[in-house]
Design a protein around this motif. Structure first.
Motif, PDB file in Angstrom:
ATOM      1  N   LYS A  13       0.845  -1.188   0.000  1.00 15.28           N
ATOM      2  CA  LYS A  13       0.000   0.000   0.000  1.00 15.28           C
ATOM      3  C   LYS A  13       0.880   1.238   0.000  1.00 15.28           C
ATOM      4  O   LYS A  13       1.835   1.329   0.763  1.00 15.28           O
ATOM      5  CB  LYS A  13      -0.914  -0.007   1.225  1.00 15.28           C
ATOM      6  N   VAL A  14       0.551   2.203  -0.887  1.00 19.55           N
ATOM      7  CA  VAL A  14       1.335   3.436  -0.950  1.00 19.55           C
ATOM      8  C   VAL A  14       0.504   4.662  -0.575  1.00 19.55           C
ATOM      9  O   VAL A  14       1.061   5.732  -0.336  1.00 19.55           O
ATOM     10  CB  VAL A  14       1.969   3.657  -2.344  1.00 19.55           C
ATOM     11  N   ALA A  15      -0.815   4.552  -0.530  1.00 20.15           N
ATOM     12  CA  ALA A  15      -1.654   5.690  -0.165  1.00 20.15           C
ATOM     13  C   ALA A  15      -3.013   5.180   0.291  1.00 20.15           C
ATOM     14  O   ALA A  15      -3.415   4.064  -0.034  1.00 20.15           O
ATOM     15  CB  ALA A  15      -1.822   6.638  -1.352  1.00 20.15           C
ATOM     16  N   GLU A  16      -3.690   6.010   1.050  1.00 17.48           N
ATOM     17  CA  GLU A  16      -5.044   5.693   1.502  1.00 17.48           C
ATOM     18  C   GLU A  16      -5.818   6.974   1.677  1.00 17.48           C
ATOM     19  O   GLU A  16      -5.233   8.059   1.702  1.00 17.48           O
ATOM     20  CB  GLU A  16      -5.004   4.910   2.813  1.00 17.48           C
ATOM     21  N   SER A  21     -11.132   7.177   6.417  1.00 22.69           N
ATOM     22  CA  SER A  21     -12.369   6.414   6.260  1.00 22.69           C
ATOM     23  C   SER A  21     -12.146   5.022   5.671  1.00 22.69           C
ATOM     24  O   SER A  21     -13.028   4.170   5.757  1.00 22.69           O
ATOM     25  CB  SER A  21     -13.327   7.185   5.342  1.00 22.69           C
ATOM     26  N   GLY A  22     -10.973   4.826   5.043  1.00 23.32           N
ATOM     27  CA  GLY A  22     -10.725   3.549   4.376  1.00 23.32           C
ATOM     28  C   GLY A  22     -11.497   3.436   3.069  1.00 23.32           C
ATOM     29  O   GLY A  22     -11.645   2.347   2.535  1.00 23.32           O
ATOM     30  N   ALA A  23     -11.977   4.568   2.554  1.00 21.52           N
ATOM     31  CA  ALA A  23     -12.776   4.568   1.327  1.00 21.52           C
ATOM     32  C   ALA A  23     -11.978   4.063   0.132  1.00 21.52           C
ATOM     33  O   ALA A  23     -12.549   3.464  -0.774  1.00 21.52           O
ATOM     34  CB  ALA A  23     -13.309   5.969   1.050  1.00 21.52           C
ATOM     35  N   TRP A  24     -10.693   4.311   0.106  1.00 19.91           N
ATOM     36  CA  TRP A  24      -9.864   3.822  -0.988  1.00 19.91           C
ATOM     37  C   TRP A  24      -8.423   3.669  -0.523  1.00 19.91           C
ATOM     38  O   TRP A  24      -7.989   4.302   0.440  1.00 19.91           O
ATOM     39  CB  TRP A  24      -9.932   4.749  -2.209  1.00 19.91           C
ATOM     40  N   GLU A  25      -7.705   2.802  -1.200  1.00 20.24           N
ATOM     41  CA  GLU A  25      -6.273   2.617  -0.990  1.00 20.24           C
ATOM     42  C   GLU A  25      -5.630   2.451  -2.358  1.00 20.24           C
ATOM     43  O   GLU A  25      -6.280   2.027  -3.310  1.00 20.24           O
ATOM     44  CB  GLU A  25      -5.995   1.364  -0.144  1.00 20.24           C
ATOM     45  N   VAL A  26      -4.357   2.798  -2.448  1.00 14.57           N
ATOM     46  CA  VAL A  26      -3.599   2.614  -3.684  1.00 14.57           C
ATOM     47  C   VAL A  26      -2.430   1.685  -3.379  1.00 14.57           C
ATOM     48  O   VAL A  26      -1.756   1.838  -2.357  1.00 14.57           O
ATOM     49  CB  VAL A  26      -3.068   3.958  -4.239  1.00 14.57           C
ATOM     50  N   TYR A  27      -2.225   0.731  -4.294  1.00 10.08           N
ATOM     51  CA  TYR A  27      -1.156  -0.242  -4.127  1.00 10.08           C
ATOM     52  C   TYR A  27      -0.177  -0.135  -5.287  1.00 10.08           C
ATOM     53  O   TYR A  27      -0.539   0.268  -6.384  1.00 10.08           O
ATOM     54  CB  TYR A  27      -1.736  -1.656  -4.099  1.00 10.08           C
ATOM     55  N   ARG A  37      -5.991   1.050  -7.659  1.00 12.68           N
ATOM     56  CA  ARG A  37      -6.791   1.513  -6.532  1.00 12.68           C
ATOM     57  C   ARG A  37      -7.702   0.380  -6.062  1.00 12.68           C
ATOM     58  O   ARG A  37      -8.164  -0.426  -6.876  1.00 12.68           O
ATOM     59  CB  ARG A  37      -7.658   2.703  -6.939  1.00 12.68           C
ATOM     60  N   SER A  38      -7.984   0.371  -4.794  1.00  9.04           N
ATOM     61  CA  SER A  38      -8.875  -0.654  -4.239  1.00  9.04           C
ATOM     62  C   SER A  38     -10.289  -0.513  -4.771  1.00  9.04           C
ATOM     63  O   SER A  38     -11.072  -1.465  -4.706  1.00  9.04           O
ATOM     64  CB  SER A  38      -8.892  -0.561  -2.710  1.00  9.04           C
ATOM     65  N   THR A  39     -10.637   0.639  -5.311  1.00 18.28           N
ATOM     66  CA  THR A  39     -12.009   0.901  -5.756  1.00 18.28           C
ATOM     67  C   THR A  39     -12.221   0.592  -7.235  1.00 18.28           C
ATOM     68  O   THR A  39     -13.320   0.836  -7.754  1.00 18.28           O
ATOM     69  CB  THR A  39     -12.380   2.362  -5.494  1.00 18.28           C
ATOM     70  N   GLU A  40     -11.213   0.075  -7.919  1.00 21.90           N
ATOM     71  CA  GLU A  40     -11.373  -0.202  -9.338  1.00 21.90           C
ATOM     72  C   GLU A  40     -12.229  -1.450  -9.553  1.00 21.90           C
ATOM     73  O   GLU A  40     -12.454  -2.234  -8.642  1.00 21.90           O
ATOM     74  CB  GLU A  40      -9.998  -0.345 -10.003  1.00 21.90           C
ATOM     75  N   GLU A  41     -12.686  -1.612 -10.801  1.00 15.17           N
ATOM     76  CA  GLU A  41     -13.572  -2.728 -11.141  1.00 15.17           C
ATOM     77  C   GLU A  41     -12.856  -4.067 -10.972  1.00 15.17           C
ATOM     78  O   GLU A  41     -11.635  -4.144 -11.012  1.00 15.17           O
ATOM     79  CB  GLU A  41     -14.051  -2.576 -12.592  1.00 15.17           C
ATOM     80  N   GLU A  42     -13.644  -5.123 -10.849  1.00  5.82           N
ATOM     81  CA  GLU A  42     -13.110  -6.473 -10.673  1.00  5.82           C
ATOM     82  C   GLU A  42     -12.187  -6.892 -11.819  1.00  5.82           C
ATOM     83  O   GLU A  42     -11.222  -7.618 -11.595  1.00  5.82           O
ATOM     84  CB  GLU A  42     -14.264  -7.485 -10.558  1.00  5.82           C
ATOM     85  N   ASP A  43     -12.472  -6.409 -13.030  1.00  4.53           N
ATOM     86  CA  ASP A  43     -11.620  -6.808 -14.154  1.00  4.53           C
ATOM     87  C   ASP A  43     -10.281  -6.087 -14.131  1.00  4.53           C
ATOM     88  O   ASP A  43      -9.447  -6.283 -15.018  1.00  4.53           O
ATOM     89  CB  ASP A  43     -12.327  -6.622 -15.486  1.00  4.53           C
ATOM     90  N   VAL A  44     -10.061  -5.249 -13.118  1.00  5.09           N
ATOM     91  CA  VAL A  44      -8.767  -4.591 -12.924  1.00  5.09           C
ATOM     92  C   VAL A  44      -8.053  -5.170 -11.705  1.00  5.09           C
ATOM     93  O   VAL A  44      -6.861  -5.425 -11.747  1.00  5.09           O
ATOM     94  CB  VAL A  44      -8.937  -3.063 -12.739  1.00  5.09           C
ATOM     95  N   ILE A  45      -8.785  -5.418 -10.627  1.00  9.02           N
ATOM     96  CA  ILE A  45      -8.137  -5.798  -9.364  1.00  9.02           C
ATOM     97  C   ILE A  45      -8.223  -7.283  -9.030  1.00  9.02           C
ATOM     98  O   ILE A  45      -7.605  -7.733  -8.079  1.00  9.02           O
ATOM     99  CB  ILE A  45      -8.701  -4.977  -8.184  1.00  9.02           C
TER     100      ILE A  45
END
Ligand SMILES: [Zn+2]
Length: 75
Positions: A13-16, A21-27, A37-45
């Protein structure tokens, strides 16, 4: 953490969300430099739902060519 593209355990993890709130994280993966991003679509993550053409598992990264070489600076 396992990278979704090269499937190695070099991601972290590099950002949140700054509000905590934990709404998003970046890896970021240190092996293949992929970030997501943790919030991207399933076909990305989700590696099982990603397009296999974009996956880098079982690929020797050192043998990949640079797609767009950077030309020397013009003076
Ligand atoms: Zn990776």
């Amino acid at each position: 953490m396992k990278c979704v593209r090269c499937l190695h355990g070099d991601a972290h993890k590099v950002a949140e969300a700054p509000d905590g709130s934990g709404a998003w994280e970046v890896y970021l993966c240190d092996r293949c430099n992929y970030s997501w991003r943790s919030t991207e679509e399933e076909d990305v993550i989700n590696p099982e739902k990603r397009d296999p053409w974009f996956q880098l598992d079982k690929v020797d990264l050192d043998t990949l060519q640079i797609p767009c070489p950077i030309p020397p600076l013009v003076k």
